[in-house]
Design an enzyme around this catalytic site. Sequence first.
Site, short mmCIF file in Angstrom:
data_model
loop_
_atom_site.label_atom_id
_atom_site.label_comp_id
_atom_site.label_asym_id
_atom_site.label_seq_id
_atom_site.Cartn_x
_atom_site.Cartn_y
_atom_site.Cartn_z
CD GLN A 33 -10.23 -70.71 -0.07
OE1 GLN A 33 -10.23 -71.16 -1.22
NE2 GLN A 33 -9.96 -69.43 0.18
CD GLU A 108 -7.96 -64.17 -1.05
OE1 GLU A 108 -7.19 -64.39 -2.01
OE2 GLU A 108 -8.86 -64.95 -0.68
N GLY A 141 -14.38 -60.96 -5.61
CA GLY A 141 -13.94 -60.24 -6.81
C GLY A 141 -15.10 -59.90 -7.74
CG ASP A 159 -2.87 -65.56 -8.13
OD1 ASP A 159 -2.06 -65.29 -7.20
OD2 ASP A 159 -3.05 -66.71 -8.57
CB SER A 160 -9.11 -67.01 -9.17
OG SER A 160 -9.12 -67.81 -10.34
CB THR A 161 -9.05 -71.22 -6.27
OG1 THR A 161 -10.22 -70.40 -6.15
CG2 THR A 161 -8.23 -71.10 -4.99
CG ASP A 162 -7.91 -74.79 -10.67
OD1 ASP A 162 -7.25 -75.63 -10.06
OD2 ASP A 162 -7.43 -74.09 -11.59
#
Length: 289
Positions: A33, A108, A141, A159-162
Site C-alpha cells: 500500500q 500485521e 492474517g 484492526d484492518s483496513t477496509d
Amino acid sequence: MATDSWINETLYPDWGQRFLVKRELARAQSEFQDIVLFESFSHGRVMVLDGVIQITERDEFVYQEMLAHVPLLAHGAAKRVLIIGAGDGGVLRRVLQHSTVEKAVMVEIDGEVIRLCKEHLADIAGDAWTNPRGEVIVGDGIDYVRRAADASFDVIIVDSTDPIGVGEVLFTDEFYQNTARILTAQGIVVNQCGVPFMQADELRETSIRRAKFFQEVSAYVAAVPTYVGGFMTLGWSAKGTGMRAVPAAEIRARAEQAGILGLTRYWSPEIHASCFHLPPYIAENLDQA
Ligand code: SAM
C-alpha cells in the site's frame, strides 16, 4: 519540508475531510500500500494508507480503547489474544494493559507500517513492542488463522483496513470460519466494520457472513472523530451469548482487576454497557444476519 498544503482523504469520491499539513514525515510505497505520515496542525501526527485516514495522535485513544477493552472485559477471562492488522501498535498496547492477558499475538501484513509507526508514531504503541507478553509477526492474517491451532485464542481483534486491497481477505467466509475454529468456547471476534452512515454494506455483508459461523452476531459503536460520518461500528461475533449484557458494575470490577480502570479517556464501564445499543439506522444492517 515546510508546506502549507492540504492532504485530502480519498475514501469517498464525493465527500471527505482534509488536513492542513505542517510537515510531511514519511512517504513510502510498500509491497502492499501507499503509506504517508505527516504532522497536522489539528490532530497531531497522522497516518494515511492508500489515501484513507488510519489513525491520528489526537483521537486514536477512542478507537483503540473500544477495540481492545470491550471484548476483553465482556469475555471476562481472556488470557490469549490475537490481533490482526493494527500496525501502529495501539491495540497491542491497550491489550497488554490488561494484567490478566498472558499472551497477545499481533499479525500485521506490512512491515513498513510497523517500521514507520515505530519511527514517527512511537507514543501510540509506547513500550508494547518490547513487552515479553507480546509477539509481533509480519504476515497475512488470513494465512495465520488458517494455520493456527483449534481453540488457541480467547479473543480475536481485527484492526484492518477496509475490505479493499490487502484487507479484503479479512472479510471473507474463510477468514471468519477459521477465527471460529481457533477461538475457545466463549470466544469473541471484534472487527473494524466501517462507518455505517457511509459504508453500511461493510456491516451488512460481514454480519451475514459472520452469522454462518457464530452463535451471536452484532456490533457496537464508537464516536471516532476522524472516521467521518458519525458512529464507527465494531463487528461483534461470539461463540457464546449474554456477554454483551454484562452490567456496568461487573465491567467496572473486571476493569479494576485487569488494572485498566483510570487509564482510559473514551472507554468507561457505562460507555461499555451502552455501546451495544445501536441507533435504528445502524441496527437495520444486522437484521438479515
Ligand atoms: N484503525 C484503522 C481503521 O479503522 O481503518 C486501521 C488501522 S491499522 C493501520 C490497519 C492495518 O491493517 C494496516 O497496517 C494494514 O497493513 C493491516 N492489514 C491490512 N490487511 C491485512 C492482512 N490481510 N493481514 C494483516 N494485516 C493487514
